[in-house]
Design an enzyme around this catalytic site. Structure first.
Site, PDB file in Angstrom:
ATOM      1  N   LYS A  58       2.252   4.955 -10.343  1.00  0.00           N
ATOM      2  CA  LYS A  58       3.518   4.217 -10.295  1.00  0.00           C
ATOM      3  C   LYS A  58       4.697   5.191 -10.430  1.00  0.00           C
ATOM      4  CE  LYS A  58       2.064  -0.201 -12.301  1.00  0.00           C
ATOM      5  NZ  LYS A  58       2.366  -1.084 -11.171  1.00  0.00           N
ATOM      6  N   ARG A  83      -6.863  -7.126  -9.687  1.00  0.00           N
ATOM      7  CA  ARG A  83      -7.764  -7.993  -8.896  1.00  0.00           C
ATOM      8  C   ARG A  83      -9.186  -7.472  -8.920  1.00  0.00           C
ATOM      9  NH1 ARG A  83      -4.124  -7.307  -3.652  1.00  0.00           N
ATOM     10  NH2 ARG A  83      -2.570  -7.020  -5.280  1.00  0.00           N
TER      11      ARG A  83
HETATM   12  N1  BES Z   1       0.372  -4.840 -13.022  1.00  0.00           N
HETATM   13  C1  BES Z   1       0.890  -4.738 -11.711  1.00  0.00           C
HETATM   14  C2  BES Z   1       1.793  -5.925 -11.323  1.00  0.00           C
HETATM   15  C3  BES Z   1       3.086  -6.092 -12.078  1.00  0.00           C
HETATM   16  C4  BES Z   1       4.265  -5.583 -11.568  1.00  0.00           C
HETATM   17  C5  BES Z   1       3.128  -6.803 -13.254  1.00  0.00           C
HETATM   18  C6  BES Z   1       5.447  -5.779 -12.248  1.00  0.00           C
HETATM   19  C7  BES Z   1       4.298  -6.990 -13.928  1.00  0.00           C
HETATM   20  C8  BES Z   1       5.471  -6.493 -13.427  1.00  0.00           C
HETATM   21  C9  BES Z   1      -0.246  -4.664 -10.695  1.00  0.00           C
HETATM   22  O1  BES Z   1      -1.406  -4.073 -11.128  1.00  0.00           O
HETATM   23  C10 BES Z   1       0.258  -3.869  -9.544  1.00  0.00           C
HETATM   24  O2  BES Z   1       0.576  -2.740  -9.732  1.00  0.00           O
HETATM   25  N2  BES Z   1       0.344  -4.516  -8.378  1.00  0.00           N
HETATM   26  C11 BES Z   1       0.854  -3.889  -7.209  1.00  0.00           C
HETATM   27  C12 BES Z   1      -0.002  -4.343  -6.068  1.00  0.00           C
HETATM   28  C13 BES Z   1       0.223  -3.564  -4.816  1.00  0.00           C
HETATM   29  C14 BES Z   1      -0.276  -2.150  -4.955  1.00  0.00           C
HETATM   30  C15 BES Z   1      -0.494  -4.259  -3.684  1.00  0.00           C
HETATM   31  C16 BES Z   1       2.307  -4.328  -7.014  1.00  0.00           C
HETATM   32  O3  BES Z   1       2.630  -5.466  -7.337  1.00  0.00           O
HETATM   33  O4  BES Z   1       3.100  -3.508  -6.596  1.00  0.00           O
HETATM   34 ZN    ZN Z   2      -1.386  -1.954 -10.881  1.00  0.00          ZN
END
Ligand code: BES
Ligand code: ZN
Ligand code: ZN
Length: 489
Positions: A259, A333
């Site tokens: 991230k 997921r």
């Molecule tokens: N934990 C995150 C989602 C999230 C984002 C929760 C902001 C709370 C606040 C999840 O694991 C994630 O990183 N999802 C990605 C998915 C993408 C790579 C398809 C996202 O939402 O960017």
């Molecule tokens: Zn994630």
């Protein structure tokens, strides 16, 4: 905070402060004894507007209506404003829309406990809480021959639900270095002992035997080994069986698909779904509801390292389906896929729910304050929407699956891909990914709740503090309570 119900006249009750709720800006009402002073300072009584008049020992707060959802957030803001003051004992009248309706009373007590929450575990100077005693007078409604027993029950249920929400908030707010999978398991065990729940913890060896390989892959680069937690409340002759699965990412760095710095902050809250499951189990057992409830938590840390799982890997989930990994940040997921399979193997449930901070896309779609609800069938989705929006104080919106978005998670080399080939509709494609791990038996009994928006918000909103809100707890508790009464959905 102690709550005392009395039929004594409000004026005869000794307290440091009286709290008065102004409904629908009605400042003309006879109980508004400070109209002149309120006019002077320009107090209008709009939702959550407060005015403290120390001389007359009264605190006024506005509520848009007598509905429990408005009263709950109004009173929460009023109580929050008393933090770091010296008021120890407050008194308040009961507010009711009609004689048999204790919903407002429940909302009011919930609002007080939720609004009084502070998280100062990491402050060297703890905030001072003087407020200890709340006296609620039923006097106004004497004429209605108000049933004291049902009022007392409403207060008790409010206390259980709000304290469970605060319990979840504490877990979520705890830092990733203090709350990793083994700690989540310890918290669950402690809860089970105190609340008379059964508790099974699956450690890596068992997880391998159970073929939970996608969960193990996500966990691999962390020095903290994963756990799957199974808590159960098993009353005699249950009216229904409910399973709830929670995403418990104690930290989500994104893994090798790391991230960006700004997005990594607050990812301690990626365990919100799992923490909500623990809060729900606490409340269900304290209320001793006649529903069999199973809570499952996938507790994992998503990190980087030489042993990390990679984009390009193909993983085999517990149900044998193969998954092409194209982004290690879509890890929730993967963890849920295995835990959902495990939950369905262990328990044949009448209703199956999962809660997860699954996608940033859900926050983009419905905003910070609302959960996204998805599923194959209307019934379980409607159950969640009704429980949330009508009574719980939480907000939820429906997001519909469709076959075109379904096609975007196809893979050329495996059964399915862990990300979609389009950047739009990300909350739905994540939900549709999960649906691949729901078996035929549970297909129409399952709903997925994406709590990424409301689980953790960096400002106060209504009855919620800065940080963790405990999203999912009140919602699911109300849903299970409804089931136990046999209410139609
Ligand atoms: N934990 C995150 C989602 C999230 C984002 C929760 C902001 C709370 C606040 C999840 O694991 C994630 O990183 N999802 C990605 C998915 C993408 C790579 C398809 C996202 O939402 O960017
Ligand atoms: Zn994630
Ligand atoms: Zn995540």
């Amino acid at each position: 905070m102690n709550f005392k119900l009395t039929t004594d006249n409000l004026e005869t009750i000794k307290a440091d402060l009286e709290v008065i709720i102004i409904i629908n800006k009605n400042l003309e009402h006879t109980f508004v004894k400070d109209k002149k002073s309120l006019d002077k300072v320009g107090f209008e009584g709009s939702q959550e507007e407060i005015c403290l008049l120390p001389e007359s020992k009264r605190l006024y707060v506005g509520s848009e209506s007598i509905k429990s959802t408005d009263i709950r957030s109004a009173i929460a803001v009023a109580i929050r404003s008393l933090k770091n003051t010296k008021f120890k004992h407050i008194k308040i009248a009961i507010y009711m829309s009609h004689s048999k309706c204790t919903a407002v009373l429940r909302g009011m007590v919930e609002g007080m406990i939720l609004g009084d929450y502070t998280f100062d575990q990491y402050k060297s100077k703890k905030s001072k809480k003087a407020l200890k005693e709340v006296t609620i007078s039923l006097e106004e409604y004497h004429g209605y021959k108000l049933d004291q027993e049902s009022c007392q029950r409403a207060i008790n249920n409010a206390k259980i639900g709000a304290n469970a929400t605060n319990y979840t908030r504490d877990i979520v707010n705890t830092t990733p270095d203090d709350c990793y999978p083994a700690v989540m398991a310890k918290i669950a065990k402690r809860l089970a002992k105190k609340s008379d729940l059964t508790c099974t913890i699956l450690k890596p060896k068992r997880l391998r035997e159970e073929k939970m390989n996608t969960l193990l892959a996500v966990a691999r680069a962390s020095r903290h080994t994963p756990r799957v937690i199974h808590l159960a409340h098993k009353p005699k002759n249950p009216k229904a069986v409910v399973s709830i699965v929670g995403k418990g990412l104690t930290y989500d760095s994104g893994g090798l698909s790391l991230k960006p710095a700004d997005y990594m902050v607050t990812m301690k809250a990626d365990k919100s779904g799992g923490s909500a499951v623990m809060g729900i189990m606490k409340a269900v057992s304290e209320m001793n509801l006649p529903i069999e409830v199973h809570g499952f938590v996938g507790a994992v840390e998503n990190m980087i390292g030489g042993d990390a799982y990679k984009p390009d890997d193909v993983l085999v989930a517990k149900n044998g389906k193969t998954i092409e990994v194209r982004n290690t940040d879509a890890e929730g997921r993967l963890v849920l896929a295995d835990v959902l399979c495990y939950a369905q193997q262990e328990v044949k449930a009448d209703y199956l729910f999962d809660m997860a901070t699954l996608t940033g896309a859900c926050v983009v779609g419905v905003g910070h304050y609302t959960s996204g609800v998805m599923g194959n069938s209307k019934m379980p989705v409607d159950m969640v929407l009704n429980a949330a929006n009508k009574i719980s104080g939480e907000l939820a919106s429906k997001l519909d699956f469709n076959r075109y978005l379904g096609k975007t998670i196809k893979s050329e080399i495996a059964d399915i891909c862990n990300i979609s080939n389009t950047r739009y509709g990300g909350a739905i494609t994540a939900g549709m990914f999960l649906s691949e791990f729901i078996d035929e038996e549970h297909k129409d009994r399952w709903a997925h709740i994406d709590i990424a928006g409301p689980a953790f918000v960096e400002h106060t909103w209504g009855e919620n503090p800065h940080g963790a809100s405990g999203a999912g707890v009140r919602l699911m508790l109300r849903l299970i309570e409804k089931l136990s009464r046999g209410d139609k959905h």
